[in-house]
Design a protein around this motif. Sequence first.
Motif, short mmCIF file in Angstrom:
data_model
loop_
_atom_site.label_atom_id
_atom_site.label_comp_id
_atom_site.label_asym_id
_atom_site.label_seq_id
_atom_site.Cartn_x
_atom_site.Cartn_y
_atom_site.Cartn_z
N GLY A 176 5.83 47.27 39.85
CA GLY A 176 4.77 47.16 40.86
C GLY A 176 5.19 46.64 42.21
O GLY A 176 4.34 46.31 43.04
N PHE A 177 6.49 46.57 42.48
CA PHE A 177 6.95 46.13 43.81
C PHE A 177 7.31 47.37 44.63
O PHE A 177 8.49 47.70 44.82
N PHE A 178 6.26 48.03 45.14
CA PHE A 178 6.49 49.36 45.70
C PHE A 178 7.20 49.33 47.06
O PHE A 178 7.98 50.23 47.38
N THR A 179 6.94 48.31 47.86
CA THR A 179 7.64 48.22 49.15
C THR A 179 9.11 47.90 48.92
O THR A 179 9.99 48.49 49.54
N SER A 180 9.36 46.98 47.99
CA SER A 180 10.75 46.65 47.67
C SER A 180 11.48 47.88 47.13
O SER A 180 12.67 48.08 47.42
N ALA A 181 10.76 48.69 46.35
CA ALA A 181 11.37 49.92 45.83
C ALA A 181 11.84 50.79 46.99
O ALA A 181 12.98 51.28 46.99
N SER A 213 13.36 39.00 37.39
CA SER A 213 12.27 38.88 38.36
C SER A 213 12.69 39.53 39.67
O SER A 213 13.85 39.89 39.84
N ILE A 214 11.75 39.61 40.61
CA ILE A 214 12.08 40.17 41.92
C ILE A 214 13.08 39.25 42.65
O ILE A 214 13.94 39.71 43.39
N ASP A 244 17.66 36.45 54.69
CA ASP A 244 16.33 36.28 55.29
C ASP A 244 15.22 36.58 54.28
O ASP A 244 14.21 35.88 54.22
N ILE A 245 15.41 37.64 53.50
CA ILE A 245 14.41 37.98 52.49
C ILE A 245 14.31 36.85 51.45
O ILE A 245 13.21 36.44 51.05
N ILE A 247 5.16 38.74 48.86
CA ILE A 247 6.62 38.93 49.03
C ILE A 247 6.91 40.42 49.20
O ILE A 247 7.60 40.84 50.13
N ASP A 248 6.34 41.20 48.28
CA ASP A 248 6.62 42.65 48.32
C ASP A 248 6.16 43.24 49.65
O ASP A 248 6.90 44.01 50.27
#
Lengths: 106, 172
Positions: free
Chosen positions: B44-49, B91-92, B145-146, B163-164
């Motif tokens: 479910g971390f679509f932006t990170s994907a 985890s992310i 930075d992230i 976060i995502d």
Amino acid sequence: MVEINRSKYYSFHQATADRAFHIDFGHKTIRLPLCQLLSLRHKLKTIAIEDHFDGDLNKHGFEILLLCNKEHLFILNTLEILDLTELVESSLVKLGLAQPAQVALV
Amino acid sequence: MKDIARQSMSIKVESMDMLNAQIKMEAHASASYLAMASWCEQNGFFTSAKFFFKQAEEEREHMMKIFNFLVDTGGSPMSPEITNINHDYASIVDVFESTLDHEVKVTKSIHNIVKKARELGDIATERFLDWFVMEQVEEENTIRDILDMISVTGTEGVGLQMIDNQVANWME
Ligand SMILES: [Fe+2]
Ligand SMILES: [Fe+2]
């Protein structure tokens, strides 16, 4: 043809007429432009020579070398592989393309 | 006698070996980031994907840059074999920490090649790697930075989703 290098079994030459090197295997001489020489070097580097000392991994102690886009096929034993490796590496040093090895190859 | 060797290749054989190893490392990074993109999608971390899909592409570009340099200099570039890609992350945070670890390894490897090329007097290889040295500074900085953003945001409650969303800030 100018001889550049020699090992126990083989000799390495540079052609005077065309842009290539030649390795004399005794019974046959093969022509290698630099890219083929690098390809031969790579094949020799990826041989697991330590398997030759393990009866299960390489029972007969032979390697099959297919060179120059499958134009030539050689079957070499352990000593011949080590000798050819030494010839190729030291020839590259003599040609000024590589540094002398820090440790002896054989 | 003509110097056929030097006419055929303008870098040292040792540099060629190190650059081939670096090709492999960049390809491994590309494949690892693709695995991370897959993990992010599934969790479910679509932006990170999206971020990792883009990273995967960039790493492949790095690989091709080196590949083409070896072509240009008359060396023998080798198409790399890639194995051992990790698909499991706790985890992310684990994903981004692994990314930073990987980038630090790449930086060290590039610095090592620069030093060896200098020893060999292989100026072309040394200069070629200038771009990579600066690129690594940027890549490490992005991931740091992230990770800073992650620790400020915290992973409680809606933290993970925030976060995502914020990862988008590091995608031009
Ligand atoms: Fe990279
Ligand atoms: Fe990177």
